[in-house]
Design a protein around this motif. Structure first.
Motif, PDB file in Angstrom:
ATOM      1  N   ASP A 308       0.860  -1.182   0.000  1.00 41.32           N
ATOM      2  CA  ASP A 308       0.000   0.000   0.000  1.00 41.32           C
ATOM      3  C   ASP A 308       0.898   1.233   0.000  1.00 41.32           C
ATOM      4  O   ASP A 308       2.062   1.168   0.410  1.00 41.32           O
ATOM      5  CB  ASP A 308      -0.888   0.002   1.258  1.00 41.32           C
ATOM      6  CG  ASP A 308      -2.038   1.004   1.174  1.00 41.32           C
ATOM      7  OD1 ASP A 308      -2.331   1.493   0.064  1.00 41.32           O
ATOM      8  OD2 ASP A 308      -2.660   1.285   2.214  1.00 41.32           O
ATOM      9  N   GLY A 309       0.357   2.340  -0.474  1.00 43.01           N
ATOM     10  CA  GLY A 309       1.098   3.599  -0.450  1.00 43.01           C
ATOM     11  C   GLY A 309       0.123   4.756  -0.433  1.00 43.01           C
ATOM     12  O   GLY A 309      -0.940   4.682  -1.059  1.00 43.01           O
ATOM     13  N   VAL A 310       0.490   5.798   0.288  1.00 39.68           N
ATOM     14  CA  VAL A 310      -0.374   6.974   0.414  1.00 39.68           C
ATOM     15  C   VAL A 310       0.488   8.220   0.268  1.00 39.68           C
ATOM     16  O   VAL A 310       1.489   8.373   0.971  1.00 39.68           O
ATOM     17  CB  VAL A 310      -1.080   6.997   1.793  1.00 39.68           C
ATOM     18  CG1 VAL A 310      -1.880   8.290   1.962  1.00 39.68           C
ATOM     19  CG2 VAL A 310      -1.975   5.786   1.960  1.00 39.68           C
ATOM     20  N   GLU A 311       0.100   9.091  -0.652  1.00 36.28           N
ATOM     21  CA  GLU A 311       0.777  10.379  -0.777  1.00 36.28           C
ATOM     22  C   GLU A 311      -0.119  11.445  -0.168  1.00 36.28           C
ATOM     23  O   GLU A 311      -1.337  11.408  -0.328  1.00 36.28           O
ATOM     24  CB  GLU A 311       1.055  10.713  -2.255  1.00 36.28           C
ATOM     25  CG  GLU A 311       1.854  12.011  -2.419  1.00 36.28           C
ATOM     26  CD  GLU A 311       2.440  12.182  -3.824  1.00 36.28           C
ATOM     27  OE1 GLU A 311       2.120  11.361  -4.705  1.00 36.28           O
ATOM     28  OE2 GLU A 311       3.217  13.133  -4.014  1.00 36.28           O
ATOM     29  N   TYR A 312       0.473  12.385   0.542  1.00 37.91           N
ATOM     30  CA  TYR A 312      -0.307  13.475   1.124  1.00 37.91           C
ATOM     31  C   TYR A 312       0.314  14.804   0.731  1.00 37.91           C
ATOM     32  O   TYR A 312       1.529  14.896   0.510  1.00 37.91           O
ATOM     33  CB  TYR A 312      -0.406  13.335   2.645  1.00 37.91           C
ATOM     34  CG  TYR A 312       0.914  13.301   3.381  1.00 37.91           C
ATOM     35  CD1 TYR A 312       1.495  12.092   3.748  1.00 37.91           C
ATOM     36  CD2 TYR A 312       1.583  14.476   3.723  1.00 37.91           C
ATOM     37  CE1 TYR A 312       2.704  12.053   4.428  1.00 37.91           C
ATOM     38  CE2 TYR A 312       2.790  14.447   4.407  1.00 37.91           C
ATOM     39  CZ  TYR A 312       3.351  13.234   4.750  1.00 37.91           C
ATOM     40  OH  TYR A 312       4.549  13.195   5.419  1.00 37.91           O
ATOM     41  N   ALA A 313      -0.541  15.819   0.616  1.00 40.49           N
ATOM     42  CA  ALA A 313      -0.060  17.146   0.241  1.00 40.49           C
ATOM     43  C   ALA A 313      -1.063  18.186   0.712  1.00 40.49           C
ATOM     44  O   ALA A 313      -2.275  17.980   0.612  1.00 40.49           O
ATOM     45  CB  ALA A 313       0.125  17.257  -1.263  1.00 40.49           C
ATOM     46  N   THR A 314      -0.551  19.289   1.221  1.00 35.64           N
ATOM     47  CA  THR A 314      -1.421  20.388   1.640  1.00 35.64           C
ATOM     48  C   THR A 314      -2.125  21.009   0.438  1.00 35.64           C
ATOM     49  O   THR A 314      -3.300  21.345   0.500  1.00 35.64           O
ATOM     50  CB  THR A 314      -0.588  21.464   2.364  1.00 35.64           C
ATOM     51  OG1 THR A 314      -0.033  20.870   3.543  1.00 35.64           O
ATOM     52  CG2 THR A 314      -1.432  22.656   2.752  1.00 35.64           C
ATOM     53  N   SER A 315      -1.392  21.124  -0.675  1.00 36.13           N
ATOM     54  CA  SER A 315      -1.948  21.778  -1.860  1.00 36.13           C
ATOM     55  C   SER A 315      -2.362  20.743  -2.896  1.00 36.13           C
ATOM     56  O   SER A 315      -1.589  19.846  -3.241  1.00 36.13           O
ATOM     57  CB  SER A 315      -0.901  22.707  -2.472  1.00 36.13           C
ATOM     58  OG  SER A 315      -1.329  23.115  -3.753  1.00 36.13           O
ATOM     59  N   ALA A 316      -3.571  20.910  -3.420  1.00 39.50           N
ATOM     60  CA  ALA A 316      -4.069  20.005  -4.445  1.00 39.50           C
ATOM     61  C   ALA A 316      -3.271  20.099  -5.734  1.00 39.50           C
ATOM     62  O   ALA A 316      -3.316  19.198  -6.572  1.00 39.50           O
ATOM     63  CB  ALA A 316      -5.541  20.301  -4.732  1.00 39.50           C
ATOM     64  N   THR A 317      -2.530  21.206  -5.910  1.00 41.97           N
ATOM     65  CA  THR A 317      -1.780  21.386  -7.154  1.00 41.97           C
ATOM     66  C   THR A 317      -0.317  20.951  -7.015  1.00 41.97           C
ATOM     67  O   THR A 317       0.491  21.194  -7.911  1.00 41.97           O
ATOM     68  CB  THR A 317      -1.836  22.856  -7.603  1.00 41.97           C
ATOM     69  OG1 THR A 317      -1.377  23.678  -6.525  1.00 41.97           O
ATOM     70  CG2 THR A 317      -3.251  23.265  -7.962  1.00 41.97           C
ATOM     71  N   SER A 318       0.020  20.319  -5.908  1.00 41.91           N
ATOM     72  CA  SER A 318       1.383  19.794  -5.755  1.00 41.91           C
ATOM     73  C   SER A 318       1.674  18.787  -6.863  1.00 41.91           C
ATOM     74  O   SER A 318       0.766  18.142  -7.384  1.00 41.91           O
ATOM     75  CB  SER A 318       1.538  19.089  -4.415  1.00 41.91           C
ATOM     76  OG  SER A 318       1.353  19.993  -3.353  1.00 41.91           O
ATOM     77  N   THR A 319       2.943  18.642  -7.183  1.00 40.98           N
ATOM     78  CA  THR A 319       3.344  17.650  -8.185  1.00 40.98           C
ATOM     79  C   THR A 319       3.423  16.274  -7.530  1.00 40.98           C
ATOM     80  O   THR A 319       4.013  16.129  -6.458  1.00 40.98           O
ATOM     81  CB  THR A 319       4.727  18.032  -8.749  1.00 40.98           C
ATOM     82  OG1 THR A 319       4.636  19.349  -9.287  1.00 40.98           O
ATOM     83  CG2 THR A 319       5.144  17.056  -9.836  1.00 40.98           C
ATOM     84  N   LYS A 320       2.837  15.287  -8.178  1.00 38.26           N
ATOM     85  CA  LYS A 320       2.860  13.920  -7.642  1.00 38.26           C
ATOM     86  C   LYS A 320       4.304  13.427  -7.535  1.00 38.26           C
ATOM     87  O   LYS A 320       5.105  13.601  -8.452  1.00 38.26           O
ATOM     88  CB  LYS A 320       2.086  12.990  -8.569  1.00 38.26           C
ATOM     89  CG  LYS A 320       0.571  13.106  -8.484  1.00 38.26           C
ATOM     90  CD  LYS A 320       0.008  12.438  -7.239  1.00 38.26           C
ATOM     91  CE  LYS A 320       0.221  10.920  -7.278  1.00 38.26           C
ATOM     92  NZ  LYS A 320      -0.159  10.301  -5.984  1.00 38.26           N
ATOM     93  N   GLU A 321       4.615  12.797  -6.408  1.00 36.73           N
ATOM     94  CA  GLU A 321       5.933  12.198  -6.214  1.00 36.73           C
ATOM     95  C   GLU A 321       5.854  10.676  -6.129  1.00 36.73           C
ATOM     96  O   GLU A 321       6.842   9.981  -6.363  1.00 36.73           O
ATOM     97  CB  GLU A 321       6.577  12.760  -4.936  1.00 36.73           C
ATOM     98  CG  GLU A 321       6.855  14.261  -5.045  1.00 36.73           C
ATOM     99  CD  GLU A 321       7.362  14.888  -3.754  1.00 36.73           C
ATOM    100  OE1 GLU A 321       7.371  14.202  -2.713  1.00 36.73           O
ATOM    101  OE2 GLU A 321       7.741  16.070  -3.798  1.00 36.73           O
TER     102      GLU A 321
END
Ligand SMILES: [Ca+2]
Ligand SMILES: [Ca+2]
Ligand SMILES: [Ca+2]
Length: 373
Positions: A308-321
């Protein structure tokens, strides 16, 4: 990372007559979405292979470019319509719970769309059965408490959503390598900056069970953080903690350890406060890769071992890592540093591999249990 969501989005996007031609310079806020939710499995009703429109399906619409969420139910015709949408990119997620022989089955599907001006987006979303995932990341608390720069109380919580006892032996918990790579959606691995491993033998080990419905909280440090920050949490009762013998890390003797396996890292398991990703993998296979000029090492972990993996970001426009093959979205959009807030699955066991929808923001954090219990 089980490809559990069978998305079959039937694209029939069509602009209404008159739209799209000499688009007037209207202010934002007049976009319209008109979507039918269909099932072709025959499970919900009707015959297999024949689209059947789904009554009372829950449809969530969330912007990927600004703060906006709406939840609607389809009518008897299986349609939802929403007006007055501002210009932007949106994600629509449809779900329907069906009881088959007293077992709840979740049908879900989604689509992305972009609206400008007075455009109307019309589409049909086909929902499919979500194969229930097994071991998954249920919560990540990363923002820090509401004290000055107190972020040592981070934890990751796992959950066994299956009806079988599973085993944590040898499983790796990572802090994903925090950079976007141009080929990240094509390659068959993920990269880790930090990696901590459960004891035991990967895949075949049977020493560290996680029972059906059990939560396992993994603390960075298993101490009572409220002694140092009154609004923080007591993690002295965490099930596990991360320990780095290469650094000066605290080791609670009463709480077993996941141990650092990156030989170039002396820091504790700490993850970024606003944008990062966390991956769990079986631990059966990984390699080291040197990078930079200072002998730094990162782990290369094959995708076929990722649980499993989860990415989190404050901004919806962040670049996917983190590759979209593991997680298509971001948890925690809008969440700020040192807010004491956490992200947790909106529903136990629901894993569509799009964290924008799978996770909600909660407060306070819930180590060892869920806000939906
Ligand atoms: Ca530690
Ligand atoms: Ca310990
Ligand atoms: Ca929790």
């Amino acid at each position: 990372m089980r490809g559990s969501l069978h998305l079959a989005v039937v694209i029939s996007a069509a602009l209404l007559a008159g739209c799209g031609v000499d688009m007037p310079g209207t202010p934002d806020g007049n976009g319209r979405v008109y979507v039918a939710i269909a099932d072709t499995s025959g499970y919900i009703s009707g015959e297999p292979g024949v689209p059947c429109y789904v009554d009372s399906a829950e449809v969530s619409i969330q912007s990927r470019t600004h703060q906006f969420t709406a939840v609607l139910l389809t009518g008897p015709d299986g349609v939802v319509a929403l007006d007055d949408l501002a210009t932007g990119r949106y994600y629509l997620f449809a779900r329907k719970d069906v009881y088959i022989e007293n077992n709840k089955k979740v049908f879900a599907g989604g689509m992305e769309f972009y609206i400008t001006g007075e455009e109307t987006v019309e589409d049909t979303v086909t929902v499919g059965l979500i194969a229930t995932s097994e071991l998954m990341i249920n919560e990540i608390y990363y923002t820090g408490a509401t004290c000055t720069f107190y972020m040592f109380d981070q934890f990751v919580e796992l959950y066994n959503s299956s009806s079988d006892t599973l085993y944590l032996d040898g499983i790796i918990l990572t802090r994903h390598y925090p950079a976007a790579e141009p080929d990240q959606d094509e390659v068959d691995y993920v990269k880790a900056l930090y990696a901590y491993q459960f004891p035991g033998t990967p895949v075949t080990g049977r020493e560290y069970p996680i029972l059906p419905g059990q939560f396992v909280a993994i603390a960075s440090d298993a101490i009572n953080h409220s002694l140092y920050c009154p609004t923080s949490i007591d993690l002295s009762v965490a099930d596990w903690e991360c320990f780095n013998p290469l650094g000066s890390d605290y080791d609670n003797p009463g709480v077993p350890n996941l141990v650092n396996i990156n030989p170039s890292r002396t820091s504790d398991y700490l993850i970024a406060l606003s944008h990062n990703a966390v991956v769990i993998a079986t631990g059966e296979e990984y390699t080291y890769e040197e990078y930079g000029d200072h002998g730094s090492i990162r782990l290369i972990i094959p995708l076929h071992t990722v649980i499993d993996g989860v990415e989190y970001a404050t901004s919806a426009t962040s670049t996917k890592e983190l590759t979209i093959n593991v997680d298509a979205g971001f948890a925690g959009i809008g969440m700020t540093k040192y807010s004491g807030q956490s992200v947790e699955r909106r529903e136990l066991g629901l894993d569509t591999n799009d964290s924008t929808f799978d996770f909600v923001i909660i407060a306070p954090p819930t180590p060892g249990y869920s806000h939906v219990q």
